[in-house]
Design a protein around this motif. Structure first.
Motif, mmCIF file in Angstrom:
data_model
loop_
_atom_site.group_PDB
_atom_site.id
_atom_site.type_symbol
_atom_site.label_atom_id
_atom_site.label_comp_id
_atom_site.label_asym_id
_atom_site.label_seq_id
_atom_site.Cartn_x
_atom_site.Cartn_y
_atom_site.Cartn_z
ATOM 1 N N MET A 143 0.721 -1.090 0.033
ATOM 2 C CA MET A 143 0.094 -0.068 0.044
ATOM 3 C C MET A 143 0.885 1.218 0.020
ATOM 4 S SD MET A 143 -3.195 -1.103 2.462
ATOM 5 C CE MET A 143 -3.654 0.482 2.272
ATOM 6 N N TYR A 144 2.108 1.202 0.432
ATOM 7 C CA TYR A 144 3.109 2.360 0.713
ATOM 8 C C TYR A 144 3.452 2.632 -0.881
ATOM 9 C CZ TYR A 144 6.738 4.998 2.120
ATOM 10 O OH TYR A 144 7.637 6.187 2.579
ATOM 11 N N SER A 145 3.521 1.401 -1.781
ATOM 12 C CA SER A 145 3.946 1.816 -2.993
ATOM 13 C C SER A 145 2.821 2.667 -3.855
ATOM 14 C CB SER A 145 4.475 0.530 -3.678
ATOM 15 O OG SER A 145 3.377 -0.358 -3.824
ATOM 16 N N PRO A 157 -13.082 -4.355 0.144
ATOM 17 C CA PRO A 157 -13.121 -3.328 -1.063
ATOM 18 C C PRO A 157 -11.940 -2.528 -0.897
ATOM 19 C CG PRO A 157 -14.902 -3.275 0.524
ATOM 20 C CD PRO A 157 -14.022 -4.635 1.271
ATOM 21 N N LEU A 158 -11.282 -2.356 0.179
ATOM 22 C CA LEU A 158 -10.077 -1.306 0.123
ATOM 23 C C LEU A 158 -8.742 -2.061 -1.003
ATOM 24 C CD1 LEU A 158 -8.595 0.918 1.004
ATOM 25 C CD2 LEU A 158 -7.759 -0.235 3.158
ATOM 26 N N LEU A 159 -8.622 -3.575 -0.473
ATOM 27 C CA LEU A 159 -7.759 -4.085 -1.137
ATOM 28 C C LEU A 159 -8.106 -4.855 -2.478
ATOM 29 C CD1 LEU A 159 -6.342 -6.127 1.894
ATOM 30 C CD2 LEU A 159 -5.221 -3.773 0.958
ATOM 31 N N ASP A 200 0.606 7.174 5.442
ATOM 32 C CA ASP A 200 0.402 7.370 6.835
ATOM 33 C C ASP A 200 0.545 6.171 7.615
ATOM 34 O OD1 ASP A 200 -0.676 8.009 9.200
ATOM 35 O OD2 ASP A 200 -2.738 8.721 8.345
ATOM 36 N N LYS A 201 1.518 6.108 8.535
ATOM 37 C CA LYS A 201 1.895 4.945 9.224
ATOM 38 C C LYS A 201 0.544 4.518 10.255
ATOM 39 C CE LYS A 201 6.730 5.867 9.455
ATOM 40 N NZ LYS A 201 7.888 6.191 10.264
ATOM 41 N N ARG A 202 -0.183 5.468 10.635
ATOM 42 C CA ARG A 202 -1.335 4.885 11.455
ATOM 43 C C ARG A 202 -1.974 3.969 10.547
ATOM 44 N NH1 ARG A 202 -3.895 10.046 13.603
ATOM 45 N NH2 ARG A 202 -2.829 10.649 11.617
ATOM 46 N N ILE A 252 -2.722 -0.053 11.061
ATOM 47 C CA ILE A 252 -4.165 -0.513 11.343
ATOM 48 C C ILE A 252 -4.535 -1.768 10.292
ATOM 49 C CG2 ILE A 252 -6.665 -0.234 11.144
ATOM 50 C CD1 ILE A 252 -5.883 2.553 12.541
ATOM 51 N N VAL A 253 -4.092 -1.616 8.990
ATOM 52 C CA VAL A 253 -4.399 -2.541 8.081
ATOM 53 C C VAL A 253 -3.626 -3.674 8.283
ATOM 54 C CG1 VAL A 253 -4.163 -2.976 5.435
ATOM 55 C CG2 VAL A 253 -5.319 -0.820 6.225
#
Length: 43
Positions: free
Chosen positions: A1-3, A41-43, A8-10, A14-15
């Protein structure tokens, strides 16, 4: 997700914790997301 731009580290923490959480009756998933999970849905 970072890529893909989520920095946001928070949110990433959480994920990550949600993906590593045990599933009642199945244990900890080794890959993928559970069917009907709130992260699907997010992923």
């Amino acid at each position: 997700m970072y890529s893909i731009g989520i920095r946001d580290k928070r949110v990433l923490t959480i994920v990550s914790r949600m993906l590593k959480a045990p599933i009642k009756g199945s244990g900890v998933p080794t890959r993928g997301t559970p069917q009907g999970g709130i992260l699907s849905p997010l992923l």
